[in-house]
Design an enzyme around this catalytic site. Sequence first.
Site, mmCIF file in Angstrom:
data_model
loop_
_atom_site.group_PDB
_atom_site.id
_atom_site.type_symbol
_atom_site.label_atom_id
_atom_site.label_comp_id
_atom_site.label_asym_id
_atom_site.label_seq_id
_atom_site.Cartn_x
_atom_site.Cartn_y
_atom_site.Cartn_z
ATOM 1 N N THR A 26 35.156 41.041 45.438
ATOM 2 C CA THR A 26 36.200 40.833 46.444
ATOM 3 C C THR A 26 36.439 42.129 47.219
ATOM 4 O O THR A 26 36.662 43.180 46.633
ATOM 5 C CB THR A 26 37.499 40.371 45.768
ATOM 6 O OG1 THR A 26 37.286 39.066 45.229
ATOM 7 C CG2 THR A 26 38.661 40.319 46.756
ATOM 8 N N HIS A 181 32.949 29.381 40.608
ATOM 9 C CA HIS A 181 33.707 30.426 39.903
ATOM 10 C C HIS A 181 34.621 29.756 38.876
ATOM 11 O O HIS A 181 35.666 29.201 39.211
ATOM 12 C CB HIS A 181 34.514 31.222 40.916
ATOM 13 C CG HIS A 181 35.040 32.533 40.403
ATOM 14 N ND1 HIS A 181 34.956 32.917 39.083
ATOM 15 C CD2 HIS A 181 35.670 33.560 41.050
ATOM 16 C CE1 HIS A 181 35.503 34.116 38.938
ATOM 17 N NE2 HIS A 181 35.941 34.523 40.114
ATOM 18 N N ASN A 184 37.390 34.567 34.935
ATOM 19 C CA ASN A 184 38.354 35.590 35.346
ATOM 20 C C ASN A 184 39.770 35.087 35.606
ATOM 21 O O ASN A 184 40.523 35.678 36.374
ATOM 22 C CB ASN A 184 37.842 36.340 36.568
ATOM 23 C CG ASN A 184 36.478 36.955 36.341
ATOM 24 O OD1 ASN A 184 35.551 36.675 37.083
ATOM 25 N ND2 ASN A 184 36.334 37.758 35.304
ATOM 26 N N TYR A 186 40.937 32.223 37.010
ATOM 27 C CA TYR A 186 41.258 31.404 38.175
ATOM 28 C C TYR A 186 41.268 29.915 37.785
ATOM 29 O O TYR A 186 41.178 29.579 36.611
ATOM 30 C CB TYR A 186 40.299 31.741 39.318
ATOM 31 C CG TYR A 186 40.426 33.204 39.707
ATOM 32 C CD1 TYR A 186 41.639 33.698 40.187
ATOM 33 C CD2 TYR A 186 39.387 34.102 39.519
ATOM 34 C CE1 TYR A 186 41.789 35.049 40.495
ATOM 35 C CE2 TYR A 186 39.534 35.456 39.825
ATOM 36 C CZ TYR A 186 40.744 35.918 40.307
ATOM 37 O OH TYR A 186 40.906 37.248 40.595
ATOM 38 N N ASN A 241 43.965 38.361 33.975
ATOM 39 C CA ASN A 241 44.905 37.342 34.461
ATOM 40 C C ASN A 241 45.523 36.534 33.314
ATOM 41 O O ASN A 241 45.786 35.331 33.447
ATOM 42 C CB ASN A 241 44.230 36.402 35.472
ATOM 43 C CG ASN A 241 44.049 37.042 36.832
ATOM 44 O OD1 ASN A 241 44.864 37.850 37.261
ATOM 45 N ND2 ASN A 241 42.958 36.699 37.519
#
Length: 387
Positions: A26, A181, A184, A186, A241
């Site tokens: 990112t 994805h 991580n 999400y 996260n």
Amino acid sequence: MPLSLFSRYEIGPYTLKNRMVMAPLTRSRSKQPGNIPTRLNAFYYAQRAGAGLIVTEATQISPQGQGYAWTPGIHTPEQVEGWRLVAEAVHDADGLIFMQLWHVGRISHPALQPKGALPVAPSAIAPSGRAFITNVLGEPEFVPFVTPRALETGELPEIVRQYAQAARNALLAGLDGVEIHAANGYLLDQFLNSSTNRRGDAYGGPAANRARLLLEVVDAVIQACGSGRVGVRLSPLGTFNDMGDEDPESLFGHVAEQLDRRDLAYLHVVDPSHGGHQAGDSADPRGVALMSLIRARYTGTLVVCGGYTRARAEATLQAGQADLVAFGRPFLANPDLPERFRAQTELNTPDEATFYGGGVHGYVDYPTLKQLHGEEGLPDFSVLEGA
């Protein structure tokens, strides 16, 4: 001949010129308004086309899927045209590029959501930490995360549809494939992990239920693209996260087994054996065991990432523990990383202050070996400013 990072490798319909993958990174540099890729982004990716495969920065599949300021999307015609610039530049430089498809779930904020709505998640559990947004002046700001809204069961087919449409849009833009994805912390990872999924419907409870949404997305994207153009990313034992699972061996063993039945281009795993992204020197026995389990259950192409050096990557390939190795920060600061690895020479040091947001500096102005040695001049970056 022993396997090497510089061996050719086939995935789906493609032949990779080496076994080095540029990991998704990112960078928060899309054009505003609209989260649209530009010529600057195209130049950045083309610089790194020496990788066997580039995986783009995470790209939101819908306005609801956005969780950080200035990240690109793949859900509007303008975004598709912006990504076309990227794909053409990479192909002109003899590279291959897959797009990482992204829905952040709860890792967002009303300031980034359509009509200021709450972010969505499998369950209404707030993460710790802060969201990266822009204030009313358009300036970057970090604000606390909020408690998300739990998705209704009837909303999930629309999420699946958005992933499939995003995949079609990526191919329409000329990219070579997509990576889903599911890592991580999400949305898809939130559904997988028991710490964030407390649902009582068919998408919660046992590991097979928690994996249901991911597998529905995978099947829909395969139908849109063909299995040889689809990869999946996972982060077993990941804690980023606020993630965690009560029985990761059972969960990720099941997911690997199910993905193995789908003839994907590859499975991309954030390797927890040395601490994932924050890689350490010593191996974590549980991480090593889990990677061995995934390798046994998933018999297709396995990509690993997480703080790999050239030496550790070569050893991993030669031991048969993976087929491809992804590099993140080294590619960020070294556009010619394969050439540097081949020459076994020095690497540029990444400038963390320029990771997210900004323009040319810390993005496309890291020098190559040829530039450092005076064999090649520096580009005229002025033509990219504001592009």
